[in-house]
Each structure stands twice: as C-alpha cells, then as structure tokens.
Design a protein around this motif. Structure first.
Motif, PDB file in Angstrom:
ATOM      1  N   UNK A 281      58.652 -26.785 -56.339  1.00 47.96           N
ATOM      2  CA  UNK A 281      57.392 -26.777 -55.585  1.00 47.96           C
ATOM      3  C   UNK A 281      56.694 -28.108 -55.837  1.00 47.96           C
ATOM      4  N   UNK A 282      56.189 -28.700 -54.786  1.00 45.68           N
ATOM      5  CA  UNK A 282      55.504 -29.988 -54.924  1.00 45.68           C
ATOM      6  C   UNK A 282      54.024 -29.816 -54.640  1.00 45.68           C
ATOM      7  N   UNK A 291      51.597 -42.858 -52.736  1.00 44.72           N
ATOM      8  CA  UNK A 291      52.537 -41.818 -52.309  1.00 44.72           C
ATOM      9  C   UNK A 291      53.644 -41.634 -53.355  1.00 44.72           C
ATOM     10  N   UNK A 292      54.098 -40.441 -53.541  1.00 45.55           N
ATOM     11  CA  UNK A 292      55.234 -40.210 -54.439  1.00 45.55           C
ATOM     12  C   UNK A 292      54.845 -39.865 -55.860  1.00 45.55           C
ATOM     13  N   UNK A 293      53.551 -39.715 -56.134  1.00 47.13           N
ATOM     14  CA  UNK A 293      53.165 -39.381 -57.507  1.00 47.13           C
ATOM     15  C   UNK A 293      52.804 -37.901 -57.655  1.00 47.13           C
ATOM     16  N   UNK A 294      52.995 -37.128 -56.599  1.00 45.01           N
ATOM     17  CA  UNK A 294      52.630 -35.714 -56.661  1.00 45.01           C
ATOM     18  C   UNK A 294      53.469 -34.999 -57.717  1.00 45.01           C
ATOM     19  N   UNK A 295      52.847 -34.040 -58.374  1.00 40.83           N
ATOM     20  CA  UNK A 295      53.556 -33.283 -59.411  1.00 40.83           C
ATOM     21  C   UNK A 295      54.571 -32.332 -58.779  1.00 40.83           C
ATOM     22  N   UNK A 296      55.640 -32.124 -59.490  1.00 38.66           N
ATOM     23  CA  UNK A 296      56.647 -31.161 -59.043  1.00 38.66           C
ATOM     24  C   UNK A 296      56.960 -30.225 -60.197  1.00 38.66           C
ATOM     25  N   UNK A 297      57.225 -28.984 -59.866  1.00 37.78           N
ATOM     26  CA  UNK A 297      57.664 -28.026 -60.877  1.00 37.78           C
ATOM     27  C   UNK A 297      58.859 -27.282 -60.291  1.00 37.78           C
ATOM     28  N   UNK A 298      59.853 -27.019 -61.127  1.00 34.85           N
ATOM     29  CA  UNK A 298      61.059 -26.394 -60.570  1.00 34.85           C
ATOM     30  C   UNK A 298      61.815 -25.539 -61.566  1.00 34.85           C
ATOM     31  N   UNK A 299      62.729 -24.741 -61.050  1.00 31.52           N
ATOM     32  CA  UNK A 299      63.638 -23.954 -61.887  1.00 31.52           C
ATOM     33  C   UNK A 299      65.048 -24.091 -61.322  1.00 31.52           C
ATOM     34  N   UNK A 332      46.314 -26.889 -48.878  1.00 31.54           N
ATOM     35  CA  UNK A 332      45.375 -26.183 -48.011  1.00 31.54           C
ATOM     36  C   UNK A 332      44.538 -25.204 -48.816  1.00 31.54           C
ATOM     37  N   UNK A 333      43.725 -24.432 -48.125  1.00 34.70           N
ATOM     38  CA  UNK A 333      42.833 -23.495 -48.807  1.00 34.70           C
ATOM     39  C   UNK A 333      42.834 -22.151 -48.091  1.00 34.70           C
ATOM     40  N   UNK A 334      42.311 -21.144 -48.802  1.00 34.38           N
ATOM     41  CA  UNK A 334      42.126 -19.820 -48.210  1.00 34.38           C
ATOM     42  C   UNK A 334      43.415 -19.237 -47.670  1.00 34.38           C
ATOM     43  N   UNK A 335      43.286 -18.594 -46.513  1.00 30.68           N
ATOM     44  CA  UNK A 335      44.434 -17.897 -45.937  1.00 30.68           C
ATOM     45  C   UNK A 335      45.499 -18.866 -45.440  1.00 30.68           C
ATOM     46  N   UNK A 336      45.128 -20.132 -45.276  1.00 29.37           N
ATOM     47  CA  UNK A 336      46.106 -21.098 -44.757  1.00 29.37           C
ATOM     48  C   UNK A 336      46.833 -21.836 -45.886  1.00 29.37           C
ATOM     49  N   UNK A 337      46.692 -21.343 -47.119  1.00 29.56           N
ATOM     50  CA  UNK A 337      47.380 -21.998 -48.237  1.00 29.56           C
ATOM     51  C   UNK A 337      48.894 -21.923 -48.049  1.00 29.56           C
ATOM     52  N   UNK A 338      49.544 -23.034 -48.297  1.00 31.75           N
ATOM     53  CA  UNK A 338      51.011 -23.038 -48.207  1.00 31.75           C
ATOM     54  C   UNK A 338      51.594 -23.721 -49.444  1.00 31.75           C
ATOM     55  N   UNK A 339      52.852 -23.387 -49.726  1.00 29.08           N
ATOM     56  CA  UNK A 339      53.590 -24.066 -50.797  1.00 29.08           C
ATOM     57  C   UNK A 339      54.589 -25.001 -50.136  1.00 29.08           C
ATOM     58  N   UNK A 340      54.753 -26.164 -50.734  1.00 33.14           N
ATOM     59  CA  UNK A 340      55.828 -27.036 -50.256  1.00 33.14           C
ATOM     60  C   UNK A 340      57.020 -26.851 -51.187  1.00 33.14           C
ATOM     61  N   UNK A 341      58.054 -26.213 -50.667  1.00 26.91           N
ATOM     62  CA  UNK A 341      59.205 -25.854 -51.498  1.00 26.91           C
ATOM     63  C   UNK A 341      60.436 -26.650 -51.091  1.00 26.91           C
ATOM     64  N   UNK A 342      61.215 -27.024 -52.096  1.00 30.12           N
ATOM     65  CA  UNK A 342      62.556 -27.557 -51.841  1.00 30.12           C
ATOM     66  C   UNK A 342      63.548 -26.547 -52.399  1.00 30.12           C
ATOM     67  N   UNK A 343      64.510 -26.169 -51.588  1.00 30.53           N
ATOM     68  CA  UNK A 343      65.467 -25.128 -51.973  1.00 30.53           C
ATOM     69  C   UNK A 343      66.875 -25.678 -51.856  1.00 30.53           C
ATOM     70  N   UNK A 344      67.646 -25.476 -52.902  1.00 29.97           N
ATOM     71  CA  UNK A 344      69.057 -25.865 -52.875  1.00 29.97           C
ATOM     72  C   UNK A 344      69.862 -24.679 -53.395  1.00 29.97           C
ATOM     73  N   UNK A 345      70.857 -24.259 -52.639  1.00 34.28           N
ATOM     74  CA  UNK A 345      71.705 -23.137 -53.058  1.00 34.28           C
ATOM     75  C   UNK A 345      73.135 -23.650 -53.181  1.00 34.28           C
ATOM     76  N   UNK A 346      73.795 -23.255 -54.255  1.00 36.07           N
ATOM     77  CA  UNK A 346      75.181 -23.689 -54.446  1.00 36.07           C
ATOM     78  C   UNK A 346      75.982 -22.553 -55.060  1.00 36.07           C
ATOM     79  N   UNK A 347      77.299 -22.680 -54.977  1.00 36.23           N
ATOM     80  CA  UNK A 347      78.158 -21.673 -55.608  1.00 36.23           C
ATOM     81  C   UNK A 347      78.314 -22.000 -57.079  1.00 36.23           C
ATOM     82  N   UNK A 348      78.370 -20.961 -57.907  1.00 34.76           N
ATOM     83  CA  UNK A 348      78.572 -21.188 -59.342  1.00 34.76           C
ATOM     84  C   UNK A 348      80.043 -21.456 -59.623  1.00 34.76           C
TER      85      UNK A 348
END
Ligand SMILES: [Zn+2]
Ligand SMILES: [Zn+2]
Ligand SMILES: [Zn+2]
Ligand SMILES: [Zn+2]
Length: 348
Positions: A281-282, A291-299, A332-348
């Motif tokens: 999530x960014x 630009x490019x200094x936004x925090x990111x958190x991931x699992x 964003x704020x209130x009901x229009x809050x969104x998350x910016x997600x990056x998703x990567x799926x791979x086979x184990x």
C-alpha cells in the motif's frame, strides 16, 4: 467365487454389481488368504499388515492376468449404486487389497485394520458372525473400472481408474465453489463462478498481467458494502487456457484503517499449485515533497483458498497475513477514501 456363494440369497442381492461383470476365477484354499502378486509388489506395507494380523500369505502367490487396458471400444457404461462400490464402513473408495465378508460386505484395507479383530462389523450389527478375507477377484474387477468425476455437472469430463479416483477428486479443478451473495444458490467451477459474479452480481474483475507481475490499482478504503465493490483478479496460465481466480478481502481496522488480504477462489485448496502474494500500500506523498518519497508498507505471504468468496472467513480461519493499511495511508477523505495497492501473485 467361494465367498460370494457362501452368502446365499442375501449376498446375491447385495452383490448385484458383481452380476453385471464376469469376474476372474480365483482358486481360494480353505482358510488361506491369497494375495495378488501385483498387490505384494505395489503395497508391501499392506501385505506386511496382513501377516501381522495372522493371515497366511503364500510366498509365491499365483499370478493373475493384469487388467485389460482401458480401450474405449471395450468399455461399457454401467449405472451402479455408489454404495455397491464403496467401503461398507467409511463409504470411501475401496483400496487394494479389498476385504470381504461371507455376506459380501466389502471394506477398504484401512478400515479393515482400524478395528480390532477380523469380524465384519456390518454383520455384527445384525447379530451375525462373519470374518473378512482378502478378495483378489474384487481387486482385479475394480482395477478395470473407470469412474466419472462427480464434478461432471461442473464441466469435468475426466474418467479415472477406480483406485485413483479419489486422487483426481482431491485435485479436480472443476470442484464447485459457491456464490456467497445473499439468497443466491449458484455453484460452479471457479471460471463459471467468475462469469456468474461479474455477469449477475456486477463484481469487478481485473486481469493480472501474469504470475510474478504486479498490478497497481486504487480500491475503496472501507470494506465492501455493495456487490459492485467486490474485486476479483484473474491470472492467465502461460500454458493452456486455464484462468486462476483470486479475490481481494478487505475489512475495517481501527479508526479509518483497513486490512487487506488475497484468497484464491477454489474448492480444493490442498491440491494444485500453492500461491504467494505481495501486497503493497502506498501513502499519499506529503504536500510539497518531491515525487517518489511516499511511504510504502507491504507484506509477502502465502495465499489462502476460499470456496465461497469474498473469502474474509477463509483468511480469518487460517494463519494468513493481512496487510494493515493505517488511516494515514489512505488517499482522499470520508466515503471516498481509497487505498493505492500494488498486488503481485506468483506460484510457490
Ligand atoms: Zn473404509
Ligand atoms: Zn458382513
Ligand atoms: Zn474432475
Ligand atoms: Zn450469485
């Protein structure tokens, strides 16, 4: 076969299945258990268990012709009551060696040794004493059967050799998943459920660029309250036209935060490839910052499976990881809050 004849009228009623096919003649000596040569080779542990149980096992068992290959022109479809080709105790597929009592009750070898003694429990329930013996003829007979997959209504056309039928059922990719929308009883294979959810319930589906490639998108920061908010991801296999379906699970956490995870939509979780997922999530870039200094958190975590999306329950039950998206990570704020997600799926 001696054991069939001993059962009399009752046994003939119970073994109508056997009347439909000619069985290989098997010479059984009184009080002696004969183990099929092939069974001694392929199931040495079972043969050892027989010896432990006190049965007489000849060192050189008589050879029996191998089952005829399953040529289509020699096969005939037959409708059989499932109880007639299942273990009389656990109702599962029989495994070689097959045991049978004088009345015709068949048991798989694991049920045979699960209980003490050699008495048939089905006969015992009716106040009759009867002992199990190995029946190689039944092993030969069942070895020639091809069993249709029970998921045939969901698109599986597979016929499996009888003794491998449960292996296929565990791994069958057509095993039905259910639609969890209220009042909807739809069940279908994952591709059919995908078509149903997008077509009938208007769930959004994103095509992933492939396994190992990431997709970035914005999703509502609150748990989905309407069907339109549900998010599915589809990943195309490189080979073949198989499409694997995943669902994004979102739940609220704390004051305006959210937790996110991904589950694979399938009913046979223990079979087939296992998947891992990277979720990032960014946060919004601080005002006035370059630009490019936004925090990111991931699992990075292995992926749960769920047979009834949206799948929050499936992810909850296991020890799966959730990505915590703090309120300050929201755009964003209130009901229009969104998350910016990056998703990567791979086979184990
Ligand atoms: Zn059994
Ligand atoms: Zn019995
Ligand atoms: Zn199948
Ligand atoms: Zn539905």
């Amino acid at each position: 076969m001696g054991s069939v004849a001993r059962g009399g009228v009752e046994a003939r009623e119970e073994l109508q299945l056997l009347d439909l096919f000619p069985l290989v003649h098997h010479e059984e000596q009184e009080g002696e258990v004969v183990v099929h040569q092939e069974e001694q080779e392929t199931e040495p542990d079972k043969a050892a268990a027989v010896q432990e149980a006190g049965a007489i096992v000849p060192v050189e068992a008589p050879a029996m012709a191998a089952p005829a290959p399953a040529h289509a022109d020699k096969m005939r479809p037959v409708l059989v009551d499932k109880a007639r080709f299942s273990c009389s105790l656990c109702s599962g597929f029989l495994k070689r060696p097959i045991y049978q009592c004088a009345a015709g009750h068949m048991v798989c070898c694991s049920c045979r040794f699960k209980f003490r003694g050699n008495g048939c429990r089905r006969c015992c329930d009716r106040g009759v004493v009867s002992a199990y013996t190995i029946c190689p003829g039944l092993g030969y007979f069942f070895g020639g059967l091809q069993v249709p997959c029970p998921n045939e209504p969901y698109g599986c056309k597979t016929y499996s050799p009888y003794f491998k039928a449960d292996d296929h059922e565990r791994a069958c990719e057509h095993a039905p998943c259910r639609c969890a929308e209220q009042g909807c009883g739809f069940a279908g294979s994952p591709p059919a459920l995908l078509a149903h959810l997008t077509g009938d319930h208007f769930w959004a589906a994103h095509e992933m660029p492939g396994f190992g490639a990431s997709l970035t998108l914005r999703v509502p920061g609150l748990p989905a309250s309407a069907a339109q908010d549900r998010l599915l991801f589809v990943v195309e296999e490189e080979e073949g036209d198989r499409r694997v379906v995943f669902v994004l699970c979102v739940r609220s956490r704390g004051e305006g935060g959210a937790a996110v995870s991904v589950a694979c939509v399938r009913a046979n979780a223990e079979a087939g490839p296992q998947y891992m997922c990277e979720l990032w999530a960014q946060a919004p870039a601080p005002p006035g910052s370059p630009e490019g200094v936004a925090r990111r958190v991931g699992i990075e975590t292995d992926v749960a499976s769920c047979a009834a999306p949206p799948g929050e329950a499936a992810v909850e039950e296991g020890s799966w990881l959730w990505l915590d998206v703090a309120p300050e990570m929201m755009h964003g704020t209130g009901a229009s809050k969104v998350m910016q997600l990056s998703i990567l799926i791979d086979k184990l």
